[in-house]
Scaffold this motif. Structure first.
Motif, PDB file in Angstrom:
ATOM      1  N   ALA A  41      -4.047 -36.446  18.486  1.00  0.00           N
ATOM      2  CA  ALA A  41      -3.556 -35.083  18.703  1.00  0.00           C
ATOM      3  C   ALA A  41      -2.415 -34.409  19.279  1.00  0.00           C
ATOM      4  O   ALA A  41      -1.527 -33.604  18.729  1.00  0.00           O
ATOM      5  N   LEU A  49      -3.405 -32.681   9.002  1.00  0.00           N
ATOM      6  CA  LEU A  49      -3.911 -32.963  10.417  1.00  0.00           C
ATOM      7  C   LEU A  49      -5.296 -32.870  10.813  1.00  0.00           C
ATOM      8  O   LEU A  49      -5.692 -33.788  11.798  1.00  0.00           O
ATOM      9  N   GLN A  50      -5.713 -31.721  10.431  1.00  0.00           N
ATOM     10  CA  GLN A  50      -7.201 -31.726  10.855  1.00  0.00           C
ATOM     11  C   GLN A  50      -8.043 -32.652   9.983  1.00  0.00           C
ATOM     12  O   GLN A  50      -9.255 -33.363  10.602  1.00  0.00           O
ATOM     13  N   LEU A  88      -7.792 -35.787  12.163  1.00  0.00           N
ATOM     14  CA  LEU A  88      -8.406 -36.121  13.312  1.00  0.00           C
ATOM     15  C   LEU A  88      -9.691 -36.163  13.131  1.00  0.00           C
ATOM     16  O   LEU A  88     -10.526 -36.591  13.983  1.00  0.00           O
ATOM     17  N   ARG A 130       3.073 -28.114  18.494  1.00  0.00           N
ATOM     18  CA  ARG A 130       2.149 -29.025  18.075  1.00  0.00           C
ATOM     19  C   ARG A 130       0.692 -28.357  17.625  1.00  0.00           C
ATOM     20  O   ARG A 130       0.016 -28.528  16.639  1.00  0.00           O
ATOM     21  N   TYR A 131       0.464 -27.368  18.519  1.00  0.00           N
ATOM     22  CA  TYR A 131      -0.802 -26.602  18.218  1.00  0.00           C
ATOM     23  C   TYR A 131      -1.022 -25.844  17.144  1.00  0.00           C
ATOM     24  O   TYR A 131      -1.843 -25.610  16.482  1.00  0.00           O
ATOM     25  N   LEU A 166      -1.170 -28.621  14.247  1.00  0.00           N
ATOM     26  CA  LEU A 166      -2.432 -29.244  14.076  1.00  0.00           C
ATOM     27  C   LEU A 166      -3.273 -28.136  13.390  1.00  0.00           C
ATOM     28  O   LEU A 166      -4.667 -28.496  13.045  1.00  0.00           O
ATOM     29  N   ASP A 208       0.188 -38.777  13.271  1.00  0.00           N
ATOM     30  CA  ASP A 208      -0.536 -37.863  12.891  1.00  0.00           C
ATOM     31  C   ASP A 208      -2.083 -38.192  13.227  1.00  0.00           C
ATOM     32  O   ASP A 208      -2.970 -37.189  12.836  1.00  0.00           O
TER      33      ASP A 208
END
Ligand code: ASP
Length: 584
Positions: A549, A136-137, A140, A127-128, A131, A546
């Motif tokens: 996080a 995804l950025q 969030l 996931r990291y 992200l 999505d």
């Protein structure tokens, strides 16, 4: 200074400046005498140019940096000869003078691009890395902005954000609790809150007047697609309010959130009674971006010797406008759709209104064309239209038609992500009867008050009693729901009785609330919004995942940290728990 600028901000006006950037190598290209690196951080991408003729050693070093290496580069901002219109920084590049590799990277398991080649499972596990991807950025960042604007708006309206505990006792939202064993108190458990419902009501008794909290809630439900065992609510409560006060306050919140984040001005919020939503749209969360209502044809279609209809308690249809050209195959597909177990229809009758004015249907032989046209007058079908009819028990067929309507909406492209059709669904029934057990359940929760005048129905005909409850629905998604609460012991007792709670049980589970009502409870009401869902809706997306996080997968697992997991032997002992012995 570690860096003078980020990777998204340099423009041609910066030409000639000496800068230092740091970030991840998105990709590099070797073109004979030149090497280019696209350097990425949260703010954007900047092109770095290395020239073999100017500095061969540096260029060699650049060629050795792979994807996702973390580097620091210094150099001069230059106007590009061939500009990239798709990139905000596309007019410039950095002529590299030095390069520092801060951290090497193995080849990532999938490409860190907008359209990645990584499957869902792999991306959840890493996931990291997922992200790092731009979509995804952006998700969030939008979520952050929504939270910020929520706080700003509610603060301006006088709401106080107050935290409530996570280690509590069961709360009544109708799902299963997650429990936490207590080490210090043998055989005793905390429950994680399904919502802060009781605490926010107690805060009203305490005189806080307007409360809110952006808060995590936990529900141990059988997992359906796109459900998360933990999710976030914007939870709110107000004192000395009627339904209208609450609706207006939170309509304004919704307006504020959409205008401040995506510059959308929401149209007027319709108010629709639950009964009407079910009759017309087969759903308590109708998607009003398109009309296509359900028409009840029960009396019209009977009496033509068509057994299926003559025996059906309910017959109804929708007019799929402009679909008369559907092929046999299309119609078979739709029939298969309504026959799926989740939809539950036995079959589907279609009636084509051909452009030449004739009518075609499999039920022609029971009804003549003219007769059929007359009986279906309600549907307003015109040449070019297609009427789709289902029959059977009323409730399941209403729902099935609701699903069919949405399916047609999808096929006809009537559900556009950038259209917004908000409404309040109001006047829900107080109770729902469980078909299996015959038990009544609170449709919202047991603290919801009946609408004025329906108090006496609670005892006599509880299923007819309507609740002072409301849902905010946008584009077929339930964004929030709440109610005006009961604030006196007697009504609360009656509702507990209808729900088959004994005095003892009610006292044991909610005694503190009943006690609190002894000491001056103000009339109050509130609402809670599904924050993850609100973020997804704002972005025009279907999936909430999505917008979280670190979400769980559809089986409720976190694939990255590999949880849930077993615990150490000592922990079992400390908690005086025993693993279930499979042997037995
Ligand atoms: N506690 C309710 C829920 O989580 C919302 C409310 O009634 O305010 O759905």
């Amino acid at each position: 200074m570690f860096r003078t600028n980020n990777c998204g901000e340099l423009r041609s006006r910066n030409t000639g400046e000496k800068v230092t950037l740091a970030g991840w190598v998105k990709r590099s290209r070797n073109l004979g005498g030149m090497t280019f690196i696209d350097l990425r951080d949260r703010y954007g991408v900047t092109q770095i140019a290395f020239n073999m003729e100017v500095n061969a050693e540096l260029c060699e070093k650049a060629r050795k940096t792979g994807r996702e290496f973390v580097i620091q580069v210094s150099g001069e901002v230059m106007e590009r000869s061939s500009k990239n219109k798709d990139l905000p920084t596309g007019d410039i590049e950095i002529k590299a003078e030095s390069l520092e590799i801060l951290s090497a990277s193995e080849t990532p398991p999938f490409t860190i691009e907008n359209d990645t080649d990584g499957g869902e499972e792999l991306r959840m596990k890493y996931r990291y890395l997922d992200l790092r991807r731009d979509p995804l950025q952006r998700s969030l960042a939008l979520r952050h902005k929504l939270a910020l604007e929520t706080r700003k708006f509610l603060d301006e309206q006088g709401f106080l954000e107050i935290e409530t505990p996570y280690l509590i006792k069961s709360t009544p939202e109708g799902a299963r609790d997650f429990v936490v064993p207590s080490r210090m108190h043998e055989n005793q458990f905390y429950a994680l809150p399904q919502s802060p419902q009781i605490f926010k009501q107690l805060l009203m008794v305490s005189g806080y007047d307007k409360y809110f909290q952006i808060v995590r809630c936990f529900r141990d439900e059988d997992l359906r697609a796109d459900r998360q065992p933990e999710f976030t609510q914007i939870d709110c409560e107000m004192s000395f309010v009627e339904r209208e006060d609450v609706l207006q306050t939170f309509e304004k919140l919704a307006r504020h959130l959409l205008s401040s984040t995506i510059e959308v001005e929401l149209p007027e919020f319709k108010r629709m009674p639950y009964a009407e939503a079910m009759e017309k749209y087969g759903s308590d969360k109708p998607d009003l971006r398109f009309n296509m209502p359900i028409h009840d044809l029960t009396s019209e279609m009977k009496g033509a010797d068509f057994k299926v209809f003559d025996n059906a308690p309910y017959i109804a249809g929708i007019n799929a406008s402009g679909c008369a050209g559907y092929s046999r195959k299309d119609l078979d597909k739709l029939t298969d759709f309504v026959k799926r177990p989740q939809i539950g229809a036995k079959g589907m009758v279609w009636v084509k209104y051909n452009e030449d004015g004739s009518i075609k249907s499999a039920i022609d032989k029971f009804y003549g064309q003219d007769d059929l046209r007359e009986r279906l007058a309600k549907t307003n079908a015109q040449p070019g239209d297609l009427v789709l009819i289902l029959s059977g028990d009323k409730k399941p067929m209403q729902k099935a038609l609701g699903e069919l309507r949405l399916e047609m909406g999808n096929r006809l492209n009537l559900r556009k992500p950038d259209d917004f059709a908000p409404l309040w669904v109001v006047d829900f029934p107080m109770f729902e009867r469980d078909d299996e057990t015959g038990q009544l359940h609170a449709m919202h929760h047991p603290f919801t008050s009946p609408v004025a005048g329906h108090e006496s129905l609670l005892r006599s005909e509880p299923e007819k009693a309507l609740a002072n409850a409301y849902d905010m629905v946008i584009n077929g998604v339930e964004i929030g729901g709440g109610s005006i609460r009961i604030h006196d012991r007697d009504t609360q007792k009656t509702v507990f009785e209808a729900l088959n709670f004994t005095d003892d049980e009610a006292q044991k589970q909610f005694g503190f609330l009943m006690d609190a009502f002894k000491y001056g409870a103000p009339p109050h009401g509130g609402i809670a919004f599904g924050f993850d869902r609100l973020a997804a809706l704002t972005a025009g997306k279907d999936s909430i995942r999505d917008f979280i996080a670190f979400p769980k997968n559809n089986a409720g697992r976190d694939l990255m940290i590999d949880s849930p997991a077993t615990i150490a032997h000592e922990q079992w002992n400390e908690l005086r728990l025993k693993p279930i012995d499979d042997e037995k």
